[in-house]
Design a protein around this motif. Structure first.
Motif, PDB file in Angstrom:
ATOM      1  N   ASP A  45      16.784   5.779  10.098  1.00 27.27           N
ATOM      2  CA  ASP A  45      15.323   5.872  10.146  1.00 27.27           C
ATOM      3  C   ASP A  45      14.822   7.215   9.629  1.00 27.27           C
ATOM      4  O   ASP A  45      15.432   8.249   9.868  1.00 27.27           O
ATOM      5  CB  ASP A  45      14.830   5.695  11.584  1.00 27.27           C
ATOM      6  CG  ASP A  45      15.180   4.322  12.150  1.00 27.27           C
ATOM      7  OD1 ASP A  45      15.685   3.473  11.398  1.00 27.27           O
ATOM      8  OD2 ASP A  45      14.951   4.113  13.347  1.00 27.27           O
ATOM      9  N   ASN A  62      14.688   2.113   7.126  1.00 26.72           N
ATOM     10  CA  ASN A  62      13.461   1.973   7.915  1.00 26.72           C
ATOM     11  C   ASN A  62      12.662   3.264   7.803  1.00 26.72           C
ATOM     12  O   ASN A  62      13.207   4.343   7.979  1.00 26.72           O
ATOM     13  CB  ASN A  62      13.790   1.722   9.396  1.00 26.72           C
ATOM     14  CG  ASN A  62      14.603   0.461   9.581  1.00 26.72           C
ATOM     15  OD1 ASN A  62      14.238  -0.599   9.099  1.00 26.72           O
ATOM     16  ND2 ASN A  62      15.723   0.589  10.267  1.00 26.72           N
ATOM     17  N   ALA A  63      11.361   3.126   7.554  1.00 24.88           N
ATOM     18  CA  ALA A  63      10.525   4.310   7.403  1.00 24.88           C
ATOM     19  C   ALA A  63       9.175   4.097   8.059  1.00 24.88           C
ATOM     20  O   ALA A  63       8.606   3.005   8.013  1.00 24.88           O
ATOM     21  CB  ALA A  63      10.332   4.647   5.937  1.00 24.88           C
ATOM     22  N   ILE A  75       8.822   5.485  -3.423  1.00 30.30           N
ATOM     23  CA  ILE A  75       9.970   5.045  -2.635  1.00 30.30           C
ATOM     24  C   ILE A  75      10.681   3.939  -3.405  1.00 30.30           C
ATOM     25  O   ILE A  75      10.036   3.063  -3.977  1.00 30.30           O
ATOM     26  CB  ILE A  75       9.519   4.520  -1.251  1.00 30.30           C
ATOM     27  CG1 ILE A  75       8.829   5.629  -0.457  1.00 30.30           C
ATOM     28  CG2 ILE A  75      10.702   3.956  -0.473  1.00 30.30           C
ATOM     29  CD1 ILE A  75       8.207   5.166   0.844  1.00 30.30           C
ATOM     30  N   ALA A  78      13.509  -0.748   0.111  1.00 31.50           N
ATOM     31  CA  ALA A  78      13.408  -0.485   1.544  1.00 31.50           C
ATOM     32  C   ALA A  78      13.495  -1.775   2.341  1.00 31.50           C
ATOM     33  O   ALA A  78      13.051  -2.834   1.867  1.00 31.50           O
ATOM     34  CB  ALA A  78      12.101   0.225   1.857  1.00 31.50           C
ATOM     35  N   ASN A  80      12.357  -1.957   5.968  1.00 32.98           N
ATOM     36  CA  ASN A  80      11.137  -2.005   6.769  1.00 32.98           C
ATOM     37  C   ASN A  80      10.355  -0.710   6.589  1.00 32.98           C
ATOM     38  O   ASN A  80      10.886   0.367   6.824  1.00 32.98           O
ATOM     39  CB  ASN A  80      11.488  -2.173   8.257  1.00 32.98           C
ATOM     40  CG  ASN A  80      12.300  -3.426   8.496  1.00 32.98           C
ATOM     41  OD1 ASN A  80      11.843  -4.535   8.263  1.00 32.98           O
ATOM     42  ND2 ASN A  80      13.527  -3.246   8.955  1.00 32.98           N
ATOM     43  N   VAL A  81       9.093  -0.851   6.203  1.00 32.59           N
ATOM     44  CA  VAL A  81       8.247   0.323   5.982  1.00 32.59           C
ATOM     45  C   VAL A  81       6.909   0.109   6.686  1.00 32.59           C
ATOM     46  O   VAL A  81       6.267  -0.928   6.502  1.00 32.59           O
ATOM     47  CB  VAL A  81       8.003   0.573   4.477  1.00 32.59           C
ATOM     48  CG1 VAL A  81       7.131   1.801   4.273  1.00 32.59           C
ATOM     49  CG2 VAL A  81       9.301   0.707   3.719  1.00 32.59           C
ATOM     50  N   THR A  82       6.516   1.109   7.462  1.00 32.88           N
ATOM     51  CA  THR A  82       5.203   1.131   8.105  1.00 32.88           C
ATOM     52  C   THR A  82       4.472   2.353   7.569  1.00 32.88           C
ATOM     53  O   THR A  82       5.004   3.461   7.595  1.00 32.88           O
ATOM     54  CB  THR A  82       5.339   1.235   9.640  1.00 32.88           C
ATOM     55  OG1 THR A  82       6.100   0.122  10.099  1.00 32.88           O
ATOM     56  CG2 THR A  82       3.981   1.221  10.303  1.00 32.88           C
ATOM     57  N   ILE A  83       3.245   2.131   7.071  1.00 29.42           N
ATOM     58  CA  ILE A  83       2.493   3.221   6.445  1.00 29.42           C
ATOM     59  C   ILE A  83       1.069   3.246   6.992  1.00 29.42           C
ATOM     60  O   ILE A  83       0.396   2.215   7.050  1.00 29.42           O
ATOM     61  CB  ILE A  83       2.435   3.048   4.912  1.00 29.42           C
ATOM     62  CG1 ILE A  83       3.834   3.019   4.305  1.00 29.42           C
ATOM     63  CG2 ILE A  83       1.595   4.158   4.282  1.00 29.42           C
ATOM     64  CD1 ILE A  83       3.860   2.648   2.834  1.00 29.42           C
ATOM     65  N   LEU A  92       6.043   1.632  -4.379  1.00 28.89           N
ATOM     66  CA  LEU A  92       7.276   1.141  -3.774  1.00 28.89           C
ATOM     67  C   LEU A  92       7.933   0.143  -4.727  1.00 28.89           C
ATOM     68  O   LEU A  92       7.240  -0.582  -5.439  1.00 28.89           O
ATOM     69  CB  LEU A  92       6.980   0.438  -2.446  1.00 28.89           C
ATOM     70  CG  LEU A  92       6.318   1.284  -1.373  1.00 28.89           C
ATOM     71  CD1 LEU A  92       5.191   0.530  -0.719  1.00 28.89           C
ATOM     72  CD2 LEU A  92       7.341   1.658  -0.337  1.00 28.89           C
ATOM     73  N   VAL A  95      10.632  -4.231  -1.250  1.00 25.63           N
ATOM     74  CA  VAL A  95      10.511  -4.028   0.191  1.00 25.63           C
ATOM     75  C   VAL A  95      10.641  -5.376   0.895  1.00 25.63           C
ATOM     76  O   VAL A  95      10.006  -6.351   0.487  1.00 25.63           O
ATOM     77  CB  VAL A  95       9.153  -3.376   0.542  1.00 25.63           C
ATOM     78  CG1 VAL A  95       8.998  -3.196   2.034  1.00 25.63           C
ATOM     79  CG2 VAL A  95       8.983  -2.054  -0.178  1.00 25.63           C
ATOM     80  N   LEU A  98       6.671  -4.908   4.878  1.00 29.39           N
ATOM     81  CA  LEU A  98       5.729  -3.800   4.751  1.00 29.39           C
ATOM     82  C   LEU A  98       4.551  -4.038   5.679  1.00 29.39           C
ATOM     83  O   LEU A  98       3.942  -5.113   5.658  1.00 29.39           O
ATOM     84  CB  LEU A  98       5.226  -3.683   3.313  1.00 29.39           C
ATOM     85  CG  LEU A  98       4.095  -2.688   3.056  1.00 29.39           C
ATOM     86  CD1 LEU A  98       4.567  -1.257   3.309  1.00 29.39           C
ATOM     87  CD2 LEU A  98       3.546  -2.838   1.642  1.00 29.39           C
TER      88      LEU A  98
END
Length: 181
Positions: A45, A62-63, A75, A78, A80-83, A92, A95, A98
């Motif tokens: 992470d 994971n980010a 990026i 990926a 899992n990405v939470t922004i 990106l 993914v 997202l």
């Protein structure tokens, strides 16, 4: 600073750049203001809080990113990405999942399996959507999906004063419902 790649790292840095190795095996917690971040691949992470900074990363697992006024964030692939983003430009590649809240920004995404978005006063471009796209709140924003997989499972959007363009293949079976048009 030289250190083993598998240790967990917490960095709080202002007015400077952060350069990390090509492969990073530990967990990373990064706060950066007024600088540039160059990171390779992350197998664990990574959490980033950035203000007035640019971020470049390779592949990540994971980010969680919280960005404000980031000129350019890039990026690779990926899981899992939470922004959470304000006034930032984010790019990106591929993914799996997202989740993004964006205000006054720009999203560029090559391919995504599942995306949940909230966008206000923003622009978004998705080259390929494989499975689902849920837009909980789209206000004064434009989102274009250049290719929707014929096997997509769900597309849902709640939009005010925005444009959602979907390029769905011919002969794709689906039903649509529109409220208050």
């Amino acid at each position: 600073i030289s250190m083993p790649s598998q240790i967990n790292v917490s960095i709080d840095h202002r007015y400077g750049n952060i350069n990390l190795p090509e492969d990073n095996e530990g967990r990373y917690d990064v706060e950066l203001s007024y600088g540039k971040f160059f990171g390779g691949n992350f197998t664990k992470d990574i959490s980033i809080e950035g203000r007035y900074s640019d971020f470049t990363m390779g592949n990540i697992k994971n980010a969680a990113l919280e960005l404000s006024y980031s000129g350019r964030t890039s990026i690779g692939n990926a899981n899992n990405v939470t922004i959470e983003s304000r006034y930032s430009s984010i790019g990106l590649k591929n993914v799996d999942n997202l989740a993004m809240e964006d205000s006054y920004g720009h999203l560029s995404l090559e391919k995504v399996k599942n995306a949940t978005l909230e966008m206000k006063y923003s622009e978004g471009a998705i080259q390929k959507l494989e499975n689902s796209l849920i837009i909980g709140d789209m206000a004064y924003s434009n989102i274009t999906v250049r290719e929707v997989s014929a096997n997509f499972t769900r597309i849902e959007a709640d939009s005010r004063y925005g444009t959602l363009k979907l390029y769905i293949p011919k002969r794709t079976a689906f039903s649509d419902e529109a409220d208050d048009m």
